[in-house]
Design a protein around this motif. Structure first.
Motif, PDB file in Angstrom:
ATOM      1  N   TYR A  35       0.844  -1.187   0.000  1.00 25.49           N
ATOM      2  CA  TYR A  35       0.000   0.000   0.000  1.00 25.49           C
ATOM      3  C   TYR A  35       0.881   1.239   0.000  1.00 25.49           C
ATOM      4  O   TYR A  35       1.981   1.236   0.527  1.00 25.49           O
ATOM      5  N   GLN A  37       0.587   5.255   1.358  1.00 24.67           N
ATOM      6  CA  GLN A  37      -0.205   6.117   2.230  1.00 24.67           C
ATOM      7  C   GLN A  37       0.208   7.564   2.044  1.00 24.67           C
ATOM      8  O   GLN A  37       1.382   7.917   2.237  1.00 24.67           O
ATOM      9  N   GLY A  40      -4.400  12.750   3.489  1.00 25.45           N
ATOM     10  CA  GLY A  40      -5.636  13.130   2.814  1.00 25.45           C
ATOM     11  C   GLY A  40      -6.122  12.139   1.778  1.00 25.45           C
ATOM     12  O   GLY A  40      -7.210  12.304   1.230  1.00 25.45           O
ATOM     13  N   LEU A  41      -5.319  11.101   1.525  1.00 23.61           N
ATOM     14  CA  LEU A  41      -5.715  10.100   0.520  1.00 23.61           C
ATOM     15  C   LEU A  41      -5.872   8.714   1.112  1.00 23.61           C
ATOM     16  O   LEU A  41      -6.334   7.792   0.433  1.00 23.61           O
ATOM     17  N   GLY A  42      -5.472   8.529   2.353  1.00 25.31           N
ATOM     18  CA  GLY A  42      -5.589   7.217   2.974  1.00 25.31           C
ATOM     19  C   GLY A  42      -4.586   6.236   2.403  1.00 25.31           C
ATOM     20  O   GLY A  42      -3.521   6.612   1.903  1.00 25.31           O
ATOM     21  N   LEU A  43      -4.925   4.966   2.455  1.00 29.08           N
ATOM     22  CA  LEU A  43      -4.074   3.909   1.919  1.00 29.08           C
ATOM     23  C   LEU A  43      -4.632   3.452   0.571  1.00 29.08           C
ATOM     24  O   LEU A  43      -5.827   3.188   0.449  1.00 29.08           O
ATOM     25  N   LEU A  45      -3.985   0.660  -2.626  1.00 26.74           N
ATOM     26  CA  LEU A  45      -3.334  -0.608  -2.942  1.00 26.74           C
ATOM     27  C   LEU A  45      -2.557  -0.505  -4.248  1.00 26.74           C
ATOM     28  O   LEU A  45      -3.113  -0.139  -5.291  1.00 26.74           O
ATOM     29  N   MET A  88       4.676   7.305   2.028  1.00 30.04           N
ATOM     30  CA  MET A  88       4.842   6.220   2.992  1.00 30.04           C
ATOM     31  C   MET A  88       4.360   4.928   2.338  1.00 30.04           C
ATOM     32  O   MET A  88       3.262   4.885   1.773  1.00 30.04           O
TER      33      MET A  88
END
Lengths: 114, 119
Positions: A35, A37, A40-43, A45, A88
């Motif tokens: 993933y 990260q 503001g966009l989250g995780l 895939l 990340m």
């Protein structure tokens, strides 16, 4: 105790470099995931693998490739790193079954591409 | 495709208060799982609670409970008696179930809610 280990916690690379992010799990899990990260966009895939030498594209595979030569190891490859790949990166693994929902995560690799 | 929406980018409450984090999702499928994950400053993702869509009873784990409204496609997390250690990013996530032929689909995550517990 279950463990997913990412080889680097912080990484700084230059634009155009080939970058390898390594992930190792010691739980004999079939499924492994990468993933990304971003605030503001989250995780999101990137790729996943459900067996050795198998890989499937996730939602944002562009600019990435993966390698799964051994069951315990899943590598994410940036063929030619770009600044928009500063992020990340989180690796996770899980074991399939009736409820294949529990993911075990690594601690993440913060990659900066300059 | 499934989507997960967390409409609260950041929340702040006083220690010992109760706080509710909201999550909505969109799917045309009937069988799935929902989760709340916590990511403290250490960056380690921790599973807080899970809910199977076929279960009507709301899941509870100590101070954490969910309000699962399947018809409304809503899955909120309630934290009771909040503690300083609850300060973290919280992610709502979704996965379809069952899985075909041994293949694995990754979780779909929301964008997260940054929860701050004030002393």
């Amino acid at each position: 105790d279950v463990k997913v280990t990412q080889s680097s916690r912080y990484l700084v690379k230059r634009t155009g470099e080939k970058v390898f992010l390594e992930c190792v799990q010691d739980m004999d899990h079939e499924n492994m995931f990468w993933y990304r990260q971003d605030p503001g966009l989250g995780l999101r895939l990137i790729y996943f693998s459900y067996d050795v030498k198998m890989k499937e594209k996730g939602d944002i595979p562009e600019g990435y490739s993966v390698s799964r030569e051994k069951k315990e190891r899943f590598s994410l490859i940036l063929e030619s790193a770009s600044t928009n790949q500063t992020s990340m990166y989180l690796c996770a693994s899980s074991s399939p079954g009736g409820s294949n929902e529990k993911l075990f995560f690594g601690s993440g690799t913060q990659l900066s591409v300059l | 495709a499934q989507t997960v929406t967390q409409s609260q980018p950041e929340m702040s409450v006083q220690e010992a208060e109760t706080v509710t984090l909201s999550c909505t999702y969109d799917t045309s499928e009937n069988n799935y799982y929902l989760f709340w994950y916590k990511q403290p400053p250490s960056r380690q993702m921790i599973l807080v609670i899970r809910q199977e869509a076929y279960k009507q009873q709301n899941a509870t784990e100590n101070r954490f409970s969910v309000n699962f409204q399947k018809a409304a496609k809503s899955f909120s997390l309630k934290i009771s008696d909040s503690q300083l250690g609850d300060t973290a990013m919280y992610f709502c996530a979704f996965i379809l179930q069952p899985y075909s032929g041994g293949g694995a689909d990754g979780l779909t995550f929301g964008k997260g809610t940054h929860l701050i517990i004030q002393p």
